[in-house]
Design an enzyme around this catalytic site. Structure first.
Site, PDB file in Angstrom:
ATOM      1  CE1 TYR A   1      -4.075   1.974   0.814  1.00  6.73           C
ATOM      2  CE2 TYR A   1      -2.696   3.071   2.454  1.00  6.73           C
ATOM      3  CZ  TYR A   1      -3.866   3.009   1.712  1.00  6.73           C
ATOM      4  OH  TYR A   1      -4.825   3.985   1.873  1.00  6.73           O
TER       5      TYR A   1
ATOM      6  CE  LYS B   1      -3.920   5.032  -1.324  1.00  6.90           C
ATOM      7  NZ  LYS B   1      -4.956   5.404  -2.296  1.00  6.90           N
TER       8      LYS B   1
HETATM    9  P1  NAP Z   1     -13.448   2.005   1.601  1.00  8.61           P
HETATM   10  O1  NAP Z   1     -14.464   2.433   2.586  1.00  8.61           O
HETATM   11  O2  NAP Z   1     -12.945   0.599   1.638  1.00  8.61           O
HETATM   12  O3  NAP Z   1     -14.020   2.327   0.131  1.00  8.61           O
HETATM   13  C1  NAP Z   1     -13.290   1.999  -1.015  1.00  8.61           C
HETATM   14  C2  NAP Z   1     -14.262   1.823  -2.157  1.00  8.61           C
HETATM   15  O4  NAP Z   1     -13.492   1.482  -3.329  1.00  8.61           O
HETATM   16  C3  NAP Z   1     -15.243   0.668  -1.928  1.00  8.61           C
HETATM   17  O5  NAP Z   1     -16.556   1.071  -2.270  1.00  8.61           O
HETATM   18  C4  NAP Z   1     -14.727  -0.409  -2.856  1.00  8.61           C
HETATM   19  O6  NAP Z   1     -15.750  -1.255  -3.378  1.00  8.61           O
HETATM   20  C5  NAP Z   1     -14.159   0.410  -3.982  1.00  8.61           C
HETATM   21  N1  NAP Z   1     -13.239  -0.371  -4.806  1.00  8.61           N
HETATM   22  C6  NAP Z   1     -12.294  -1.250  -4.404  1.00  8.61           C
HETATM   23  N2  NAP Z   1     -11.690  -1.798  -5.467  1.00  8.61           N
HETATM   24  C7  NAP Z   1     -12.259  -1.254  -6.569  1.00  8.61           C
HETATM   25  C8  NAP Z   1     -12.068  -1.424  -7.966  1.00  8.61           C
HETATM   26  N3  NAP Z   1     -11.156  -2.284  -8.437  1.00  8.61           N
HETATM   27  N4  NAP Z   1     -12.839  -0.707  -8.810  1.00  8.61           N
HETATM   28  C9  NAP Z   1     -13.769   0.150  -8.351  1.00  8.61           C
HETATM   29  N5  NAP Z   1     -14.012   0.346  -7.039  1.00  8.61           N
HETATM   30  C10 NAP Z   1     -13.262  -0.352  -6.161  1.00  8.61           C
HETATM   31  O7  NAP Z   1     -12.139   2.908   1.670  1.00  8.61           O
HETATM   32  P2  NAP Z   1     -11.941   4.436   2.105  1.00  8.61           P
HETATM   33  O8  NAP Z   1     -11.384   4.428   3.454  1.00  8.61           O
HETATM   34  O9  NAP Z   1     -13.135   5.228   1.797  1.00  8.61           O
HETATM   35  O10 NAP Z   1     -10.746   4.820   1.121  1.00  8.61           O
HETATM   36  C11 NAP Z   1     -10.929   5.584  -0.060  1.00  8.61           C
HETATM   37  C12 NAP Z   1      -9.549   5.980  -0.593  1.00  8.61           C
HETATM   38  O11 NAP Z   1      -8.881   6.751   0.392  1.00  8.61           O
HETATM   39  C13 NAP Z   1      -8.642   4.797  -0.915  1.00  8.61           C
HETATM   40  O12 NAP Z   1      -7.859   5.081  -2.043  1.00  8.61           O
HETATM   41  C14 NAP Z   1      -7.772   4.706   0.320  1.00  8.61           C
HETATM   42  O13 NAP Z   1      -6.566   4.058   0.060  1.00  8.61           O
HETATM   43  C15 NAP Z   1      -7.600   6.174   0.648  1.00  8.61           C
HETATM   44  N6  NAP Z   1      -7.225   6.451   2.029  1.00  8.61           N
HETATM   45  C16 NAP Z   1      -8.009   6.078   3.073  1.00  8.61           C
HETATM   46  C17 NAP Z   1      -7.591   6.397   4.376  1.00  8.61           C
HETATM   47  C18 NAP Z   1      -8.413   6.035   5.586  1.00  8.61           C
HETATM   48  O14 NAP Z   1      -7.933   6.257   6.701  1.00  8.61           O
HETATM   49  N7  NAP Z   1      -9.620   5.507   5.436  1.00  8.61           N
HETATM   50  C19 NAP Z   1      -6.390   7.047   4.586  1.00  8.61           C
HETATM   51  C20 NAP Z   1      -5.607   7.410   3.493  1.00  8.61           C
HETATM   52  C21 NAP Z   1      -6.047   7.116   2.216  1.00  8.61           C
HETATM   53  P3  NAP Z   1     -16.106  -2.653  -2.633  1.00  8.61           P
HETATM   54  O15 NAP Z   1     -16.426  -2.308  -1.219  1.00  8.61           O
HETATM   55  O16 NAP Z   1     -17.258  -3.154  -3.431  1.00  8.61           O
HETATM   56  O17 NAP Z   1     -14.864  -3.480  -2.733  1.00  8.61           O
END
Ligand code: NAP
Length: 246
Positions: free
Chosen positions: A154, A158
């Site tokens: 990851y 990133k």
């Molecule tokens: P999340 O709740 O797991 O949501 C991610 C979404 O992406 C889910 O709806 C998932 O669908 C979808 N997804 C996964 N693989 C996919 C694909 N191949 N094609 C299309 N959609 C896909 O995650 P989040 O926390 O909101 O994170 C959103 C972004 O922010 C990510 O890039 C993550 O790395 C980044 N981020 C998050 C955090 C944090 O603390 N949460 C921190 C830094 C960065 P399914 O559920 O159907 O698999």
């Protein structure tokens, strides 16, 4: 936020069925944009779009699939007449120590984040270059700045998104297409709910602002980069982490 910062624009948000992506879609929509919510889960994307109401559609699209990403962009243009904002947000984690991480764990994370973001940037910029305007926002992570143990896959992906963002920003600047990235810190979503509570609490305690962030706080940063408020910013990395890893 009732200021119409992106009035009349068309936006695509990937991974928009839940979490940060859903909040980005809501904030852009509230800012006046028409929004295409894309997700692996087509039914959830459609339900989220229906909840937003007018000017929103849900589309099933796997960001790792070249044809799916190209047709997602075509669909936005066909339905709303342009593509002005592309938010590459879809993401997964497959955390494990180097001892335990499999090649499949590594490839899955690299593929969704890096190939997925690259496909989104390529397809969106083809439209934006012709129209001589657009803003692309790629969701990176502070994990890509500092490196997190258990996240060699990851963190690599990133950090790679930052390099991709800067290279694309240089290629597209003279076409009036801006490309920026956002690095969220610890944000409350399903992704972080999967963490053991003691690890979450420990991470929270290390943040200067002493709390995790909310998806809305990331979405507001994306709105800024999507809008004309950031008209002279490209190739940038905006940290949204409560002061973590300054
Ligand atoms: P999340 O709740 O797991 O949501 C991610 C979404 O992406 C889910 O709806 C998932 O669908 C979808 N997804 C996964 N693989 C996919 C694909 N191949 N094609 C299309 N959609 C896909 O995650 P989040 O926390 O909101 O994170 C959103 C972004 O922010 C990510 O890039 C993550 O790395 C980044 N981020 C998050 C955090 C944090 O603390 N949460 C921190 C830094 C960065 P399914 O559920 O159907 O698999």
């Amino acid at each position: 936020m009732d200021v119409a910062l992106v009035q009349g624009r068309t936006a695509i948000v990937t991974g928009a069925a839940q979490g940060i992506g859903l909040e980005i879609a809501r904030v852009l929509h509230a800012g006046g944009a028409s929004v295409v919510l894309a997700d692996l889960d087509a039914a959830a994307a459609t339900a989220a779009a229906v909840a937003l109401g007018d000017r929103a559609i849900g589309v099933g699209a796997d960001v790792t699939d070249e044809a799916a990403v190209d047709s997602l962009v075509a669909r936005a243009v066909e339905h709303f007449g342009s593509l002005d904002i592309m938010v590459n947000n879809a993401g997964i984690t497959r955390d494990a120590s180097l001892k335990k991480m499999t090649v499949d764990n590594f490839d899955a994370v690299i593929t969704v984040h890096l190939r997925g973001t690259w496909l989104g940037v390529r397809a969106a910029s083809a439209v934006m270059r012709e129209q001589k305007s657009g803003s692309i926002v790629n969701i990176s992570s502070l994990s890509g700045k500092s490196g997190n143990p258990g996240q060699t896959n990851y963190s690599a992906a990133k950090a790679g998104i930052v390099g991709l963002t800067k290279a694309a920003a240089k290629e597209l600047a003279h076409h009036n297409v801006r490309v920026n990235s956002v690095q969220p810190g610890l944000i409350r979503t399903a992704m972080t709910e999967a963490m053991p509570p003691e690890v979450f609490a420990e991470r929270e305690a290390a943040i200067p602002m002493k709390r995790a962030g909310e998806p809305r706080e990331v979405a507001n940063a994306v709105l800024f980069l999507a809008s004309e408020l950031s008209s002279y910013i490209t190739g940038g990395v905006l940290e949204v982490g409560g002061g973590r890893l300054m």
